[in-house]
Motif scaffolding. Structure first.
Motif, mmCIF file in Angstrom:
data_model
loop_
_atom_site.group_PDB
_atom_site.id
_atom_site.type_symbol
_atom_site.label_atom_id
_atom_site.label_comp_id
_atom_site.label_asym_id
_atom_site.label_seq_id
_atom_site.Cartn_x
_atom_site.Cartn_y
_atom_site.Cartn_z
ATOM 1 N N ARG A 26 6.468 2.654 -3.203
ATOM 2 C CA ARG A 26 6.696 2.293 -4.605
ATOM 3 C C ARG A 26 7.297 0.898 -4.748
ATOM 4 O O ARG A 26 7.405 0.387 -5.850
ATOM 5 C CB ARG A 26 7.629 3.320 -5.260
ATOM 6 N N ARG A 27 7.709 0.288 -3.625
ATOM 7 C CA ARG A 27 8.300 -1.051 -3.714
ATOM 8 C C ARG A 27 7.218 -2.060 -4.051
ATOM 9 O O ARG A 27 6.103 -1.964 -3.556
ATOM 10 C CB ARG A 27 8.901 -1.463 -2.370
ATOM 11 N N PRO A 28 7.554 -3.062 -4.884
ATOM 12 C CA PRO A 28 6.569 -4.094 -5.163
ATOM 13 C C PRO A 28 6.433 -5.049 -3.982
ATOM 14 O O PRO A 28 7.314 -5.102 -3.130
ATOM 15 C CB PRO A 28 7.164 -4.821 -6.375
ATOM 16 N N GLY A 29 5.344 -5.781 -3.940
ATOM 17 C CA GLY A 29 5.197 -6.812 -2.910
ATOM 18 C C GLY A 29 4.050 -6.517 -1.968
ATOM 19 O O GLY A 29 3.846 -5.389 -1.565
ATOM 20 N N LEU A 30 3.317 -7.585 -1.623
ATOM 21 C CA LEU A 30 2.148 -7.459 -0.752
ATOM 22 C C LEU A 30 2.526 -6.933 0.627
ATOM 23 O O LEU A 30 1.780 -6.184 1.234
ATOM 24 C CB LEU A 30 1.506 -8.835 -0.547
ATOM 25 N N ALA A 31 3.690 -7.358 1.129
ATOM 26 C CA ALA A 31 4.057 -7.001 2.494
ATOM 27 C C ALA A 31 5.078 -5.862 2.521
ATOM 28 O O ALA A 31 5.660 -5.577 3.563
ATOM 29 C CB ALA A 31 4.612 -8.231 3.212
ATOM 30 N N ALA A 32 5.296 -5.190 1.372
ATOM 31 C CA ALA A 32 6.372 -4.186 1.294
ATOM 32 C C ALA A 32 6.159 -3.044 2.289
ATOM 33 O O ALA A 32 7.098 -2.613 2.960
ATOM 34 C CB ALA A 32 6.470 -3.643 -0.128
ATOM 35 N N ARG A 33 4.920 -2.549 2.401
ATOM 36 C CA ARG A 33 4.664 -1.414 3.287
ATOM 37 C C ARG A 33 4.849 -1.817 4.750
ATOM 38 O O ARG A 33 5.403 -1.076 5.560
ATOM 39 C CB ARG A 33 3.250 -0.881 3.057
ATOM 40 N N GLU A 34 4.340 -3.022 5.043
ATOM 41 C CA GLU A 34 4.465 -3.542 6.402
ATOM 42 C C GLU A 34 5.945 -3.710 6.791
ATOM 43 O O GLU A 34 6.360 -3.353 7.892
ATOM 44 C CB GLU A 34 3.742 -4.878 6.410
ATOM 45 N N ARG A 35 6.764 -4.246 5.844
ATOM 46 C CA ARG A 35 8.184 -4.416 6.115
ATOM 47 C C ARG A 35 8.847 -3.063 6.334
ATOM 48 O O ARG A 35 9.665 -2.897 7.237
ATOM 49 C CB ARG A 35 8.878 -5.105 4.928
ATOM 50 N N PRO A 70 -1.220 6.055 6.562
ATOM 51 C CA PRO A 70 -1.355 5.243 7.785
ATOM 52 C C PRO A 70 -0.025 4.696 8.309
ATOM 53 O O PRO A 70 0.141 4.573 9.532
ATOM 54 C CB PRO A 70 -2.279 4.107 7.363
ATOM 55 N N ALA A 71 0.915 4.384 7.421
ATOM 56 C CA ALA A 71 2.206 3.861 7.894
ATOM 57 C C ALA A 71 2.974 4.966 8.623
ATOM 58 O O ALA A 71 3.587 4.727 9.668
ATOM 59 C CB ALA A 71 3.024 3.318 6.723
ATOM 60 N N ILE A 72 2.936 6.196 8.066
ATOM 61 C CA ILE A 72 3.622 7.322 8.713
ATOM 62 C C ILE A 72 2.954 7.622 10.064
ATOM 63 O O ILE A 72 3.634 7.857 11.070
ATOM 64 C CB ILE A 72 3.580 8.576 7.805
ATOM 65 N N GLN A 73 1.633 7.570 10.082
ATOM 66 C CA GLN A 73 0.915 7.822 11.332
ATOM 67 C C GLN A 73 1.239 6.764 12.389
ATOM 68 O O GLN A 73 1.363 7.069 13.571
ATOM 69 C CB GLN A 73 -0.599 7.887 11.069
#
Ligand SMILES: [Zn+2]
Ligand SMILES: [Zn+2]
Length: 515
Positions: free
Chosen positions: A380-389, A417-420
């Protein structure tokens, strides 16, 4: 260094004077030597103790050979407990070939374990270039230039350390956001280190548990442990108040554990006790959060006052690191802490609760348990790289469960995919998907992004360069134009922008803004 500066001038569309200002610390005249300082190099001694994890890594021999001979760039994904040893081993290889090394760390305080490990291994040959006042930094810079040190370990400015015979630039925790300079010329340590290594025939190593999509897109050789060197990671659904029974049960028996609680505070105000309306900040309508015993707006930081009746008491929905500290204290017999200064749990037994600011280069964790709460908040965080961070922080934290502990992550989306990637300890597929998503969004990884502020003519001038994506907003008669360009068009774009800056049309130009 001038060639590097010229490259930065073009890459980040910055005036050469600005670039030159960034590549050396401000001069403190009284520290200047009266005459040339003679080259003093401490006697080369064998490092105290260097372990050799890289030797057994997939691609490990290749990176060591490159460091001692011909240079080249690599992505290294160290096993969590090897992170510091890998840096020491790479530097030792460089020194054994009679060359010097720079190690870039994203944070100065507390002293990164990688910096301590280098200082312990190579003693007086290491300049720890972290923090300090202007005078100390300038003096250290002069000493580096005089050849006093063979290794410089430091934050962003150290990428320009004036070392001759440079054989290695090693970027530690490459995924960390602090590797990007937030002031002009807005350069990124990864890019500058890669370019400097290329210019002087040195090696460049980008090291991270989860590298950035940008590093992955370079398609460099990946060096990683031959087998699985990752804790067992269990995914459970969050229970009531974000407390899965599995997590509570695991905390009951853990002696040393870290609980990752990314949301700060004790909870959020839901309803006004005086008038019964939904709680909202009287100044700005923002969310009211309870933190350190006070109710405050998370947007404007005003004291919590009901926007309808001016009331100051609220019904609270509990949740956040302070509340986590409280309930963990109720299920464990060992002490629970939420330290202001990041540290690992004490050896005698302790559970530490903390958010992203607690996940630092603190050395091998050897914890029984790492619990990651609120993983779904990252999406839910904004930002293109939020999931990667988010993934990169989870992976650094989960790594503290090596070699004998385990990790539990709370998520309602176990197939995400991030959890995996966290479960497998391998971000490759996640990063590939991020590249696809970012290309589909018009921000392909590896393209150059600029934010240009100026007069109305800015938009047309940017459009001439046929950007992949342009986003234009107008604010108080100022045009702000976000442009994404293929890298090979940056030089021509930069010439146009420089011309417009001279004409007063372009007022500000920022390279690679955080999006
Ligand atoms: Zn407010
Ligand atoms: Zn009210």
């Amino acid at each position: 260094m001038l060639r590097l500066a010229r490259w930065m001038q073009e890459r980040y569309v910055a005036p050469l004077a600005t670039v030159l200002g960034a590549i050396a610390p401000p001069r403190v005249a009284s520290e200047d030597p009266a005459a040339d300082v003679p080259q003093v190099r401490p006697a080369v001694r064998r490092p105290a103790s260097v372990s050799h994890p890289l030797v057994d890594y997939r691609g490990g021999q290749d990176v060591l050979r490159a460091i001692t001979r011909h240079g080249g760039a690599f992505v290294v994904r160290p096993a969590p407990e090897d992170e510091q040893a890998v840096a020491v081993e790479a530097v030792a290889a460089c020194l054994s070939a009679g060359r010097r090394a720079v190690v870039l760390v994203p944070e100065a305080s507390p002293m990164p374990a990688t910096a301590s490990a280098l200082a312990a291994a190579f003693g007086e040959r290491v300049c720890v270039f972290l923090g300090g006042d202007r005078r100390t930094r300038y003096r250290a810079w002069l000493e580096i230039r005089a050849g006093r040190y063979d290794v410089v370990v430091g934050t962003r400015p150290a990428v320009f350390a004036p070392l001759d015979d440079l054989g290695l630039l090693f970027v530690s925790r490459e995924s960390h956001a602090a590797h990007r300079e937030d002031r002009a010329p807005y350069h990124h340590v990864r890019e500058v280190a890669l370019r400097r290594a290329e210019l002087v025939g040195a090696s460049c190593v980008l090291s991270a548990a989860c590298p950035t999509a940008e590093a992955a897109a370079l398609e460099l050789p990946i060096v990683a442990p031959a087998g699985r060197r990752w804790p067992s990671v269990e995914v459970v659904r969050p229970g009531p108040e974000g407390r899965a029974p599995r997590v509570v049960e695991a905390l009951r028996t853990a002696r040393r554990a870290f609980v990752y609680a990314p949301v700060p505070g004790y909870g959020v105000a839901q309803v006004c006790r005086s008038c019964g309306n939904p709680a909202a900040c009287a100044s700005c309508g923002g969310l009211l959060r309870v933190e350190d015993g006070r109710v405050r707006c998370i947007v404007c930081e005003s004291d919590g006052v009901c926007s309808v009746c001016g009331g100051r008491t609220f019904g609270i929905r509990r949740g956040g690191a302070e509340r986590v500290e409280e309930w963990v204290g109720g299920v464990t017999a060992v002490p629970v802490a939420r330290p202001a200064r990041p540290r690992l749990p004490r050896p005698a037994g302790e559970i530490v609760v903390g958010g992203a600011e607690s996940v630092r280069d603190l050395g091998p964790g050897e914890l029984d348990l790492v619990a990651i709460l609120d993983a779904d908040a990252a999406a839910r965080r904004p930002g293109l790289a939020a999931r990667e961070r988010a993934l990169s922080v989870w992976m650094e934290a989960a790594g503290w469960a090596r070699p004998a502990g385990r990790a539990i992550v709370q998520s309602s989306h176990p197939s995400d995919p991030a959890i995996q990637a966290l479960v497998r300890g391998n971000p490759d597929r996640f990063l590939q998907r991020e590249r696809d998503l970012r290309a589909a969004a018009g921000f392909p990884v590896g393209a150059a992004t600029f934010r240009v502020t100026g007069g109305a003519d800015v938009e047309a001038a940017v459009a001439e360069h046929d950007p992949i994506t342009t986003l234009v907003t107008t604010r108080e008669s100022r045009t702000v134009c976000l442009a994404v360009l293929p890298r090979d068009r940056v030089a021509a774009f930069g010439r146009t922008m420089r011309r417009l800056a001279a004409d007063g049309v372009v007022e500000r130009l920022e390279a690679e803004p955080h999006l």
